[in-house]
Structures are given as structure tokens and as C-alpha cells.
Design a protein around this motif. Structure first.
Motif, PDB file in Angstrom:
ATOM      1  N   LYS A  18       0.829  -1.215   0.000  1.00  0.00           N
ATOM      2  CA  LYS A  18       0.000   0.000   0.000  1.00  0.00           C
ATOM      3  C   LYS A  18       0.855   1.253   0.000  1.00  0.00           C
ATOM      4  CE  LYS A  18      -2.838   2.571   3.299  1.00  0.00           C
ATOM      5  NZ  LYS A  18      -3.798   2.555   4.395  1.00  0.00           N
TER       6      LYS A  18
ATOM      7  N   GLY B  75      -4.535   5.554  -0.989  1.00  0.00           N
ATOM      8  CA  GLY B  75      -5.928   5.126  -1.066  1.00  0.00           C
ATOM      9  C   GLY B  75      -6.194   4.013  -2.071  1.00  0.00           C
TER      10      GLY B  75
ATOM     11  N   ASP C 100      -6.106   0.750  -0.367  1.00  0.00           N
ATOM     12  CA  ASP C 100      -7.281   0.555   0.498  1.00  0.00           C
ATOM     13  C   ASP C 100      -8.507   0.189  -0.327  1.00  0.00           C
ATOM     14  OD1 ASP C 100      -6.325   1.184   3.157  1.00  0.00           O
ATOM     15  OD2 ASP C 100      -6.203   3.277   2.568  1.00  0.00           O
TER      16      ASP C 100
ATOM     17  N   ARG D 135       0.213  11.733   2.361  1.00  0.00           N
ATOM     18  CA  ARG D 135       1.395  11.776   1.509  1.00  0.00           C
ATOM     19  C   ARG D 135       1.743  13.241   1.357  1.00  0.00           C
ATOM     20  NH1 ARG D 135       0.535  10.609  -3.771  1.00  0.00           N
ATOM     21  NH2 ARG D 135      -1.695  10.964  -3.632  1.00  0.00           N
TER      22      ARG D 135
ATOM     23  N   LYS E   8      -1.829  17.570  -1.873  1.00  0.00           N
ATOM     24  CA  LYS E   8      -2.370  17.615  -0.507  1.00  0.00           C
ATOM     25  C   LYS E   8      -2.234  18.988   0.136  1.00  0.00           C
ATOM     26  CE  LYS E   8      -3.284  13.208  -0.734  1.00  0.00           C
ATOM     27  NZ  LYS E   8      -4.638  12.649  -0.726  1.00  0.00           N
TER      28      LYS E   8
ATOM     29  N   SER F 202       4.104  10.901   4.642  1.00  0.00           N
ATOM     30  CA  SER F 202       5.007  10.107   3.792  1.00  0.00           C
ATOM     31  C   SER F 202       5.766  11.091   2.925  1.00  0.00           C
ATOM     32  CB  SER F 202       4.237   9.189   2.863  1.00  0.00           C
ATOM     33  OG  SER F 202       3.357   8.396   3.575  1.00  0.00           O
TER      34      SER F 202
ATOM     35  N   ASP G 124       7.287   9.668   7.815  1.00  0.00           N
ATOM     36  CA  ASP G 124       7.407   8.231   7.628  1.00  0.00           C
ATOM     37  C   ASP G 124       6.071   7.699   7.096  1.00  0.00           C
ATOM     38  OD1 ASP G 124       8.422   5.713   7.710  1.00  0.00           O
ATOM     39  OD2 ASP G 124       8.501   5.554   9.892  1.00  0.00           O
TER      40      ASP G 124
ATOM     41  N   TYR H 270      -5.636   8.555  14.128  1.00  0.00           N
ATOM     42  CA  TYR H 270      -7.069   8.765  13.853  1.00  0.00           C
ATOM     43  C   TYR H 270      -7.870   8.684  15.161  1.00  0.00           C
ATOM     44  CZ  TYR H 270      -6.240   8.192   8.815  1.00  0.00           C
ATOM     45  OH  TYR H 270      -5.807   8.346   7.513  1.00  0.00           O
TER      46      TYR H 270
ATOM     47  N   LEU I  20      -9.784   9.186   1.558  1.00  0.00           N
ATOM     48  CA  LEU I  20     -10.274   8.212   2.536  1.00  0.00           C
ATOM     49  C   LEU I  20     -10.032   8.700   3.949  1.00  0.00           C
ATOM     50  CD1 LEU I  20      -8.940   4.902   0.927  1.00  0.00           C
ATOM     51  CD2 LEU I  20     -11.210   5.917   0.733  1.00  0.00           C
TER      52      LEU I  20
HETATM   53  P1  ADP Z   1      -4.125   9.237  -1.352  1.00  0.00           P
HETATM   54  O1  ADP Z   1      -4.529   7.944  -1.952  1.00  0.00           O
HETATM   55  O2  ADP Z   1      -4.169  10.388  -2.295  1.00  0.00           O
HETATM   56  O3  ADP Z   1      -2.830   9.166  -0.619  1.00  0.00           O
HETATM   57  P2  ADP Z   1      -6.433   8.868   0.397  1.00  0.00           P
HETATM   58  O4  ADP Z   1      -7.041   9.768   1.408  1.00  0.00           O
HETATM   59  O5  ADP Z   1      -7.327   8.327  -0.652  1.00  0.00           O
HETATM   60  O6  ADP Z   1      -5.196   9.634  -0.229  1.00  0.00           O
HETATM   61  O7  ADP Z   1      -5.798   7.583   1.123  1.00  0.00           O
HETATM   62  C1  ADP Z   1      -4.737   7.685   1.984  1.00  0.00           C
HETATM   63  C2  ADP Z   1      -4.498   6.346   2.684  1.00  0.00           C
HETATM   64  O8  ADP Z   1      -3.087   6.254   2.951  1.00  0.00           O
HETATM   65  C3  ADP Z   1      -5.182   6.272   4.036  1.00  0.00           C
HETATM   66  O9  ADP Z   1      -5.396   4.912   4.382  1.00  0.00           O
HETATM   67  C4  ADP Z   1      -4.133   6.882   4.967  1.00  0.00           C
HETATM   68  O10 ADP Z   1      -4.290   6.466   6.309  1.00  0.00           O
HETATM   69  C5  ADP Z   1      -2.856   6.320   4.358  1.00  0.00           C
HETATM   70  N1  ADP Z   1      -1.675   7.148   4.607  1.00  0.00           N
HETATM   71  C6  ADP Z   1      -1.371   8.340   4.046  1.00  0.00           C
HETATM   72  N2  ADP Z   1      -0.198   8.787   4.511  1.00  0.00           N
HETATM   73  C7  ADP Z   1       0.248   7.865   5.387  1.00  0.00           C
HETATM   74  C8  ADP Z   1       1.418   7.760   6.215  1.00  0.00           C
HETATM   75  N3  ADP Z   1       2.343   8.690   6.215  1.00  0.00           N
HETATM   76  N4  ADP Z   1       1.549   6.656   6.990  1.00  0.00           N
HETATM   77  C9  ADP Z   1       0.592   5.693   6.996  1.00  0.00           C
HETATM   78  N5  ADP Z   1      -0.533   5.740   6.251  1.00  0.00           N
HETATM   79  C10 ADP Z   1      -0.689   6.812   5.451  1.00  0.00           C
END
Ligand code: ADP
Length: 501
Positions: free
Chosen positions: A15, A18, A21, A316, A321, A345, A373, A383, A400
Motif C-alpha cells: 500500500k 488510497g 485501500d 502523503r 495535498k 510520507s 514516515d 485517527y 479516505l
Molecule cells: P491518497 O490515496 O491520495 O494518498 P487517500 O485519502 O485516498 O489519499 O488515502 C490515503 C491512505 O493512505 C489512508 O489509508 C491513509 O491512512 C494512508 N496514509 C497516508 N499517509 C500515510 C502515512 N504517512 N503513513 C501511513 N498511512 C498513510
């Protein structure tokens, strides 16, 4: 029905954001509705194998082509809950999937066009005839043209191809030779009705090819579907999308109710139920649960234990963002007496540098935690622990994180765009009934917008706990599971499956 996804991410084993997920949640819900689901992804070296059961070799000696050369691949199969997962391990000398990362290599076009062809080769050689081949974003968009122009003539039979656009920003622009390498005669495809990029006629655009060749296209939220058909939101493909609008549909993503459930989430220090929070006692349990997690995260990050709201961001760190607005939210939160946690990230480049500097600047500040990270466990805890969640995106196909934070009792503060506009309704200004409102929003992605929404949220937290609890409760009780959207996907799948009959 029998659905095969060909994709580049799958939570929780591979992963980035999103897309992973969505693959997981949508596929699980499809399987729960008694359909067979296979998911084919590359066998990256960074896969998390823990959740995969019964990993074994499904196909040895799968020869696939790149230009005039053929390379060997091994296909592995495993079970991820009710899903059949197939991992394509390539023995290509460029080690395409042994890079310690999923995206971000200079040869990503080569890596994923190679994978697209190998995945189809596997379906063909294994004699599988799915009702639907479901592909996702630019990395697997070439499956559409390859299936129709190369594999149907070879004898592979599927009901049809569905493309989901999770993010239009990345399109896989590349050169003619990339198509030649994938086995198509490049020059035949450089036409407006095929893979020619509309803005740069000498370039190939893989996502455009997916759009032109797919039998049906889903977009991850209704508002984003409208936005991308306009010049400002279309990233150069607006006219292509308008031309194809009869096969386009905006369907809101959901979140997986098991993976994102504070009642059983293995990463929380205190569980709490968010099911039917319709009495003061149940709300109190939610608040108590969140308080325990908040205490833990404060001690984890050495934040001071004080009566102040925690504003959080899990994201990210890319321009989509609104990183400058995340920074602004941090400064404004501190000015207003709150605390800020960022889990971002980072991808090397100026944005990462900026946040590394910010991290240094606030290293000793006990009201700020910046963690650069990707950390699934920490994300879940944030959350649950945070009081509010900021998402100032410049554009957001679905998003998400607002759905997750709503489920965890953490009101979101969002820029009203794409899927954020479809799911977050401002408690003060929305035009829908007050009992359906669940957070704060602002229209323009600028400092004024962020301050306006954040100030109102923080003031409410400090001065009007009754209203604050109402926002939490209304958000928690909304259903953003896959239960609603799955029927729309199944309707699309069934139409294509009929052709297979
Ligand atoms: P995108 O796909 O554009 O990154 P979304 O909101 O659709 O944005 O999905 C983001 C997913 O990635 C969520 O499950 C979020 O918890 C996860 N996520 C984003 N950044 C991180 C991070 N730094 N560490 C862990 N999970 C992350």
C-alpha cells in the motif's frame, strides 16, 4: 461473477495510499456478495507477507515479452482473507519489482507496462476467462489496449474491461517505444482515438488509452467525476472524458469496516465502539476511548499533557495535498492554543526538505510532533487519538482519510473539493439539515480558508463542548462502508458479464 483486478497496490500487503485501500475494501465486499475475486499485483520485494496465507507457486515458467525478448516469470498465489491474490515475480534482468518501493523509479513506465502484459499473459496461459477485468489508474491502463488488440485475437475471453480512475494527475506519458516494448506497433496507436496524448501529440498517454479502450470507467466520487470533465480539473484529458461520458460514472469509495474499526483495531491502546452512538452513555464511551489513545500518543511523542485539542494530518506529502496549507494549519493551531501531529510520507524533493526543516524547527516544541514516515500502526492511533483532522487538498478524487477520521470520532476540516465535498458538510454553513453535518470546510485552498475553518473548529472545541460532541456523534453515525457503492459496481459488472454468457 468472476472479477479479476490487475493493479499495483493492495492493502495491507502493498500500500502507498488510497488505491491500496480501495482494492482491498471493494474486493472484499465483492467477495462477500458471493462473487469470485482474483487480484494480480507485482511481487514487490517490499510486500508485507504476514497477512497472506498459503503462499505457493501457481504458475512456473510464465514467459512474457518485452520487445523482441522474452523473460521468465513465476506467479505466486496466496489468500488474503476471502481474496485470491496472485503475485507476479519477474526474472527480468532489470529487477523491476525489487526496488524497495512501489512507485518512484525512473523506469516506472517500463515496469508497469511489463507487468500489464505479464498479468494478461498469465490469464491467457492459465485459461482464466473472467467476467470482468478491472484495472486501476495509469499503471495498468495498458491492459485495455493489450487485451482488445492482442489477447482477444489470441483467444482470451472476458466480459469486458472496467477502468477505475483514482487520480487523473498521473497518466503514464511515455514514448512510442514503450508501446513497441509491450508488443504493440507503436505508430498505429499515436492517433487521437487511441493513445495519443491530447496536449503533446508525439507522446503516448497510457491512461488515455485505458479510457478509450475500457468498456466502463468509474471515477472515485461524483464531484470528482464532474470536475475532471472541465479544463481546470481535467489534467488535459477533459475532452477525452467528455467524449467518453456515456461510459463514465462517479461512485464514492468506501472504507473497509473491519480494517478501520476502533472497536477491534489492533493498533489502538484502548478500543471503543462507534456502532450506533445514539445515547449520551455511548458517546461518553467514545470520548473515554479517545482520551486513552490521546494520552498514549502524547507520551509517545513527548507532547505536553494539557487541555488542548490535537489537530492531526496523515498524508502523503505531495503538492496535491496542499503541503503549504498543512504547514499553515500547524502554525495556526499553535497560535490558537492547540497541538499538532503530522504523519507524512515524504518523497525526496523540495517538499520533503521543507518538512525536514520544520521538524528541526519544532524538535523541542512540546506541542508539535512531526513524523516523516509511512507507518500504518501510527496512522491508526492518530485517527483515534486526535480531536480534529485537517485535509486542505488542492484537489481530492475521493479521499479516505476524512472517512476514517469520521469513523474514529475525529471531525475533519477539509477543503471542499472532489470526494471531500461529497462527504464532509460544514456544521455552520452547509445547506443540508443540521443533523447531517459532520465537520468543517472551506472553499478556496488558501491561508484565509484554512484559518477560517480551523479557527471555528478550535473555538468550538474550547467553548462549546455540546456542539463539538454533536459533530462527533453525527460523523460517527454516518455509514461510509462499501455497503452502498458495491451495488453500483455489481450492476456494472453484471452488464459486462452478460457478454460472457
Ligand atoms: P491518497 O490515496 O491520495 O494518498 P487517500 O485519502 O485516498 O489519499 O488515502 C490515503 C491512505 O493512505 C489512508 O489509508 C491513509 O491512512 C494512508 N496514509 C497516508 N499517509 C500515510 C502515512 N504517512 N503513513 C501511513 N498511512 C498513510
Amino acid at each position: 461473477m468472476y472479477i479479476v483486478h490487475i493493479a499495483t497496490e493492495l492493502a495491507p500487503i502493498a500500500k502507498v495510499g488510497g488505491l491500496g485501500d480501495v482494492l482491498y475494501g471493494l474486493s472484499k465486499e465483492t467477495a462477500q456478495n458471493h462473487h469470485k475475486v482474483d487480484i494480480i499485483i507485482p511481487k514487490y520485494d517490499c510486500i508485507n507477507y504476514l497477512p497472506l496465507k498459503n503462499l505457493s507457486v501457481a504458475h512456473r515458467e510464465l514467459w512474457s515479452f518485452e520487445g523482441p525478448y522474452r523473460y521468465n516469470n513465476t506467479v505466486w498465489s496466496g489468500e488474503l482473507e476471502n481474496l485470491n491474490v496472485f503475485l507476479v515475480e519477474t526474472h527480468h534482468p532489470n529487477y523491476y519489482f525489487s526496488r524497495g518501493m512501489i512507485y518512484g523509479c525512473p523506469d516506472d513506465n517500463d515496469r508497469f507496462t511489463y507487468f500489464s502484459r505479464a498479468a494478461l499473459e498469465y490469464l491467457f496461459k492459465a485459461g482464466k476467462h473472467p467476467d470482468v477485468i478491472h484495472i486501476h489508474d495509469w499503471p495498468t491502463a495498458l491492459v485495455g489496449p493489450l487485451y482488445k488488440d492482442m489477447y482477444i485475437p489470441l483467444g482470451l475471453r472476458a466480459g469486458g474491461v472496467v477502468l477505475t480512475i483514482h487520480n487523473l494527475e498521473h497518466q503514464g506519458k511515455c514514448a512510442l517505444h514503450n508501446l513497441n516494448r509491450a508488443g504493440l506497433r507503436g505508430e498505429n496507436y499515436l492517433t487521437p482515438e487511441k493513445l495519443q496524448d491530447p496536449g503533446s501529440p508525439t507522446e503516448v498517454n497510457l491512461l488515455k488509452g485505458g479510457i478509450e479502450y475500457a468498456d466502463f470507467i468509474t471515477i472515485v466520487s461524483p464531484t470528482y467525476e464532474k470536475e475532471i470533465k472541465t479544463a481546470p480539473g481535467g489534467c488535459g484529458l477533459d475532452e477525452t472524458l467528455v467524449k467518453n461520458q456515456n461510459k463514465l460514472k462517479g461512485i464514492l469509495n468506501g472504507i473497509d469496516e473491519t480494517f478501520w474499526n476502533p472497536e477491534i483495531d489492533p493498533y489502538l491502546v484502548k478500543h471503543y465502539s462507534t456502532h450506533q452512538v445514539n445515547t449520551p452513555e455511548r458517546l461518553m464511551k467514545v470520548l473515554e476511548g479517545k482520551a486513552e489513545n490521546r494520552k498514549h500518543i502524547r507520551s509517545h511523542f513527548r507532547l505536553s499533557e494539557t487541555d488542548a485539542p490535537i489537530v492531526a494530518s496523515v498524508t502523503r506529502l505531495v503538492s496535491q495535498k496542499g503541503p503549504h496549507l498543512i504547514k499553515q494549519a500547524l502554525f495556526r493551531t499553535l497560535e490558537k492554543g492547540g497541538q499538532f501531529i503530522l504523519l507524512g510520507s515524504a518523497f525526496s524533493g523540495p517538499i520533503e526538505m521543507e518538512f525536514r526543516n520544520l521538524q528541526k524547527q519544532f524538535a523541542k516544541n512540546r506541542n508539535v510532533a512531526i513524523c516523516l514516515d509511512t507507518d500504518e500502526a501510527l496512522a491508526h492511533l492518530i485517527y483515534a487519538a486526535a480531536d480534529m483532522f485537517i485535509i486542505p487538498s488542492l484537489f481530492e478524487p475521493c479521499g479516505l482519510t476524512q472517512l476514517i477520521s469520521l469513523r474514529y470520532g475525529t471531525p475533519p476540516i477539509v477543503r471542499s473539493t472532489g470526494g471531500l465535498a461529497d462527504t464532509v458538510f460544514d456544521i455552520d454553513t452547509a445547506t443540508i439539515p443540521i443533523e447531517k453535518r459532520n465537520g468543517y470546510s472551506f472553499d478556496f485552498p488558501d491561508i484565509k480558508g484554512v484559518n477560517w475553518a480551523l479557527d471555528r473548529a478550535i473555538e468550538c472545541w474550547f467553548k462549546d463542548k455540546k456542539k463539538w460532541h454533536q459533530i462527533i456523534q453525527q460523523g460517527i453515525n454516518m455509514d461510509f462502508s462499501w455497503r452502498h457503492s458495491i451495488s453500483e459496481y455489481l450492476a456494472i459488472y453484471s452488464k459486462l458479464a452478460l457478454r460472457q454468457a
